[in-house]
Design an enzyme around this catalytic site. Structure first.
Site, PDB file in Angstrom:
ATOM      1  N   GLU A 158       6.251  -5.158  -3.845  1.00 45.76           N
ATOM      2  CA  GLU A 158       5.413  -5.692  -4.930  1.00 45.76           C
ATOM      3  C   GLU A 158       4.521  -4.590  -5.487  1.00 45.76           C
ATOM      4  OE1 GLU A 158       1.987  -5.878  -4.560  1.00 45.76           O
ATOM      5  OE2 GLU A 158       2.004  -5.160  -2.490  1.00 45.76           O
ATOM      6  N   PHE A 159       4.167  -4.744  -6.765  1.00 47.40           N
ATOM      7  CA  PHE A 159       3.202  -3.830  -7.387  1.00 47.40           C
ATOM      8  C   PHE A 159       2.068  -4.656  -8.000  1.00 47.40           C
ATOM      9  CE2 PHE A 159       7.235  -1.397  -7.546  1.00 47.40           C
ATOM     10  CZ  PHE A 159       6.849  -0.286  -6.820  1.00 47.40           C
ATOM     11  N   LEU A 160       1.556  -5.606  -7.235  1.00 44.11           N
ATOM     12  CA  LEU A 160       0.514  -6.502  -7.747  1.00 44.11           C
ATOM     13  C   LEU A 160      -0.856  -5.935  -7.385  1.00 44.11           C
ATOM     14  CD1 LEU A 160       2.005  -9.917  -6.501  1.00 44.11           C
ATOM     15  CD2 LEU A 160       2.460  -8.742  -8.669  1.00 44.11           C
ATOM     16  N   ARG A 161      -1.724  -5.811  -8.387  1.00 39.02           N
ATOM     17  CA  ARG A 161      -3.094  -5.368  -8.092  1.00 39.02           C
ATOM     18  C   ARG A 161      -3.968  -6.573  -7.831  1.00 39.02           C
ATOM     19  NH1 ARG A 161      -4.056  -2.781 -13.652  1.00 39.02           N
ATOM     20  NH2 ARG A 161      -2.755  -4.610 -14.039  1.00 39.02           N
ATOM     21  N   GLU A 162      -4.846  -6.463  -6.855  1.00 43.18           N
ATOM     22  CA  GLU A 162      -5.788  -7.564  -6.627  1.00 43.18           C
ATOM     23  C   GLU A 162      -6.653  -7.729  -7.861  1.00 43.18           C
ATOM     24  OE1 GLU A 162      -7.981  -7.863  -2.954  1.00 43.18           O
ATOM     25  OE2 GLU A 162      -6.375  -6.785  -1.936  1.00 43.18           O
ATOM     26  N   GLY A 260     -15.768   8.145  -8.338  1.00 45.31           N
ATOM     27  CA  GLY A 260     -16.583   7.109  -7.699  1.00 45.31           C
ATOM     28  C   GLY A 260     -17.011   7.508  -6.308  1.00 45.31           C
ATOM     29  N   CYS A 267      -4.739  -1.659   0.247  1.00 42.92           N
ATOM     30  CA  CYS A 267      -3.435  -0.990   0.063  1.00 42.92           C
ATOM     31  C   CYS A 267      -3.508   0.532   0.033  1.00 42.92           C
ATOM     32  CB  CYS A 267      -2.794  -1.488  -1.228  1.00 42.92           C
ATOM     33  SG  CYS A 267      -2.640  -3.274  -1.262  1.00 42.92           S
ATOM     34  N   ARG A 335     -11.784  -5.584   2.501  1.00 45.10           N
ATOM     35  CA  ARG A 335     -10.949  -4.729   3.354  1.00 45.10           C
ATOM     36  C   ARG A 335     -11.002  -3.274   2.884  1.00 45.10           C
ATOM     37  NH1 ARG A 335      -5.419  -7.953   3.199  1.00 45.10           N
ATOM     38  NH2 ARG A 335      -6.247  -8.437   1.141  1.00 45.10           N
TER      39      ARG A 335
HETATM   40  C1  UGA Z   1      -3.146  -1.006  -5.425  1.00 48.96           C
HETATM   41  C2  UGA Z   1      -2.223  -0.418  -6.522  1.00 48.96           C
HETATM   42  O1  UGA Z   1      -3.008  -0.012  -7.637  1.00 48.96           O
HETATM   43  C3  UGA Z   1      -1.191  -1.471  -6.966  1.00 48.96           C
HETATM   44  O2  UGA Z   1      -0.290  -0.872  -7.887  1.00 48.96           O
HETATM   45  C4  UGA Z   1      -0.410  -1.943  -5.737  1.00 48.96           C
HETATM   46  O3  UGA Z   1       0.542  -2.935  -6.084  1.00 48.96           O
HETATM   47  C5  UGA Z   1      -1.385  -2.536  -4.738  1.00 48.96           C
HETATM   48  O4  UGA Z   1      -2.336  -1.514  -4.359  1.00 48.96           O
HETATM   49  C6  UGA Z   1      -0.596  -2.958  -3.516  1.00 48.96           C
HETATM   50  O5  UGA Z   1      -0.026  -2.085  -2.848  1.00 48.96           O
HETATM   51  O6  UGA Z   1      -0.445  -4.164  -3.265  1.00 48.96           O
HETATM   52  P1  UGA Z   1      -5.297  -2.582  -5.413  1.00 48.96           P
HETATM   53  O7  UGA Z   1      -5.314  -2.423  -3.920  1.00 48.96           O
HETATM   54  O8  UGA Z   1      -5.480  -3.936  -5.992  1.00 48.96           O
HETATM   55  O9  UGA Z   1      -3.902  -2.047  -6.021  1.00 48.96           O
HETATM   56  O10 UGA Z   1      -6.467  -1.614  -5.934  1.00 48.96           O
HETATM   57  P2  UGA Z   1      -6.595  -0.516  -7.082  1.00 48.96           P
HETATM   58  O11 UGA Z   1      -6.839  -1.145  -8.382  1.00 48.96           O
HETATM   59  O12 UGA Z   1      -5.479   0.439  -6.977  1.00 48.96           O
HETATM   60  O13 UGA Z   1      -7.943   0.225  -6.629  1.00 48.96           O
HETATM   61  C7  UGA Z   1      -7.971   0.943  -5.386  1.00 48.96           C
HETATM   62  C8  UGA Z   1      -9.271   1.695  -5.222  1.00 48.96           C
HETATM   63  O14 UGA Z   1      -9.334   2.780  -6.141  1.00 48.96           O
HETATM   64  C9  UGA Z   1     -10.526   0.861  -5.450  1.00 48.96           C
HETATM   65  O15 UGA Z   1     -11.492   1.177  -4.473  1.00 48.96           O
HETATM   66  C10 UGA Z   1     -10.992   1.312  -6.832  1.00 48.96           C
HETATM   67  O16 UGA Z   1     -12.359   1.147  -7.050  1.00 48.96           O
HETATM   68  C11 UGA Z   1     -10.596   2.781  -6.805  1.00 48.96           C
HETATM   69  N1  UGA Z   1     -10.453   3.376  -8.152  1.00 48.96           N
HETATM   70  C12 UGA Z   1      -9.493   2.933  -8.982  1.00 48.96           C
HETATM   71  C13 UGA Z   1     -11.285   4.404  -8.509  1.00 48.96           C
HETATM   72  O17 UGA Z   1     -12.165   4.836  -7.736  1.00 48.96           O
HETATM   73  N2  UGA Z   1     -11.135   4.982  -9.744  1.00 48.96           N
HETATM   74  C14 UGA Z   1     -10.174   4.557 -10.606  1.00 48.96           C
HETATM   75  O18 UGA Z   1     -10.076   5.147 -11.715  1.00 48.96           O
HETATM   76  C15 UGA Z   1      -9.347   3.506 -10.227  1.00 48.96           C
END
Ligand code: UGA
Length: 451
Positions: A158-162, A260, A267, A335
């Protein structure tokens, strides 16, 4: 955003999903909305009872509506009985957790437990698909565990973002299917035809490894951006302007370039460590990835060090207000949250921490030693410093003069670049930022004396 499919004809495949968590539930409810009969299995009877009455506890936009629609059209059912729910299925998606050991290895006991339950009862021709993120080679292990040559095994990461899992399910960038037999590739591909997204079909090992590669790449990109932010602070440059320019290169693109406090979530950290572990196991150590992980830990340390510097060298006995506890905005998931990583370090230094988050509840943080406030201003009363650790848009709307009145001190550390710098400085607050020419006091004084 999600269109009702009440009038759709019933689809030929019958789907079972094991695991009603942040991957399984959007998958189950999504396929039900597309017209499939879906049984969703979980071992937690209380959770299933709430789901069966249409209550979704996950903080996931549109998911509750989707689940309720699935229930009302009778395409979505919930069960604790894995055998009954999968006996008639033609495709079974495995969406159970794969916890991680300290060394990065994956604990596949939930996956193997689910497979052991269903393997003897599924019909010939059934496709068992891993959708949870698993290390390369898992499908081979599962094939041995199933021990039947009339059942297929495949991978469909899956490639679903929370926070946007439902939107991502219905509007995918790409669909990845790892399967060796033509019939399996065709049947799984047909599930996703409706989206018009590129469907990439690979062997199973490539699919399993690709999921790790995608998340590890994102993590590495963020560690690069955060390292540039640190250099910008030392040089008096601005990482936000810099990344805007860098991201306008179409080979790089503008997303995932925000500096950040460090990255987190359920993930990115897990998958990055997992890939580093897999690489070591395969005799191909991935040193760059090991540094991606360790530099993220240093980024958390750096937040605390910079805050201490602005509090005369120590956070001990200081009252610190924290805005944002979730790992990113749009979720209540703690998490591997960067915020909690920073809070733990502050507590270890002897600080008193009061946290506020629009989506996180008091019971979620009770065991952490962080006091909980119901409002953003409530967290600031008597605080020596305020640290913003999650990029909730509502933080940018708080009146800085209300914050200045509530706080005892004047240090505001915006690690997510959400505040209007001028407005907050005008309110008499000392604004510290990430990656924007606000050199650390210690380094500034070193530079000044060197000059
Ligand atoms: C991530 C991936 O982005 C999804 O493509 C993948 O499907 C998912 O894991 C998974 O494996 O199920 P997610 O865990 O929802 O999605 O979180 P992200 O949106 O990727 O953010 C991850 C971290 O990076 C967060 O702490 C966020 O604040 C940080 N982040 C993100 C930054 O510090 N800067 C950014 O520009 C973007």
């Amino acid at each position: 955003m999600v269109s009702s499919t009440d009038n759709q004809p019933r689809r030929p495949e019958r789907i079972a999903v094991t695991g009603a968590g942040d991957i399984g539930l959007p998958t189950a409810a999504g396929f039900a909305d597309l017209g499939y009969d879906v049984s969703c299995v979980d071992t937690n009877p209380e959770k299933l009872a709430r789901l069966a009455s249409g209550i979704v506890d996950l903080h996931e936009p549109h998911l509750q509506d989707l689940v309720q629609r699935g229930i009302s059209t009778r395409r979505l059912r919930f069960s604790t009985n894995g055998i009954a729910a999968t006996r008639d299925a033609s495709i079974v998606f495995i969406c159970v957790p794969t916890p991680q050991g300290d060394d990065g290895s994956a604990d596949l006991s939930y996956v193997e437990g689910a497979i052991s339950t269903i393997a003897p009862v599924v019909r010939p021709g059934t496709i068992i698909v891993t959708r949870s993120t698993v290390p390369v080679g898992t499908a081979d292990r599962l094939r041995d565990l199933i021990g039947r040559n009339d059942v297929h095994v495949a991978s469909n990461p899956e490639f679903l973002r929370e926070g946007s899992a439902v939107a991502d399910f219905f509007h995918p960038d790409r669909i990845l299917i790892g399967a060796s037999e033509t019939v399996v590739r065709r049947r799984l591909g047909e599930l996703y035809d409706v989206f018009g997204a590129p469907v990439i079909i690979t062997d199973i090992a490539t699919a399993e490894l690709t999921k790790h590669a995608a998340n590890a790449f994102l993590a590495t990109r963020l560690s690069f951006v955060n390292a540039m932010a640190n250099i910008c602070e030392a040089a008096g440059a601005d990482v936000h302007q810099m990344m805007r320019v860098v991201g306008l290169d179409p080979r790089i693109g503008p997303k995932f370039l925000a500096a950040g406090p460090g990255w987190g979530g359920s993930c990115l950290p897990k998958d990055t460590r997992a890939l580093a572990y897999v690489a070591r196991q395969l005799g191909e150590p991935f040193e760059q990835l090991e540094v991606t992980v360790s530099s993220n830990e240093r980024q958390f340390n750096r937040v605390v060090r910079r805050l201490s510097d602005h509090l005369c060298g120590s956070c001990r006995n200081r009252r610190i207000a924290v805005w944002g506890l979730a790992f990113k905005a749009g979720t209540n998931d703690l998490r591997d949250s960067p915020s909690l990583a920073v809070c733990r370090r502050l507590l270890a230094e002897g600080a008193h921490v009061t946290g506020y988050d629009p989506a996180v509840t008091a019971p979620q943080v009770k065991h952490l030693g962080v006091d909980y406030a119901d409002t953003s201003i409530g967290a600031c009363f008597g605080a020596d410093a305020l640290v913003i650790l999650t990029e909730w848009p509502e933080f940018s709307e708080v009146d800085p003069s209300d914050v200045a009145s509530a706080m005892t001190g004047d240090v505001v550390f915006d690690t997510r670049n959400v505040l209007d710098t001028n407005a907050w400085i005008s309110a008499g607050l000392r604004l510290v930022t990430v990656g924007r020419g606000s050199p650390d006091p210690k380094k500034s004084s070193v530079n000044a004396s060197a000059a």
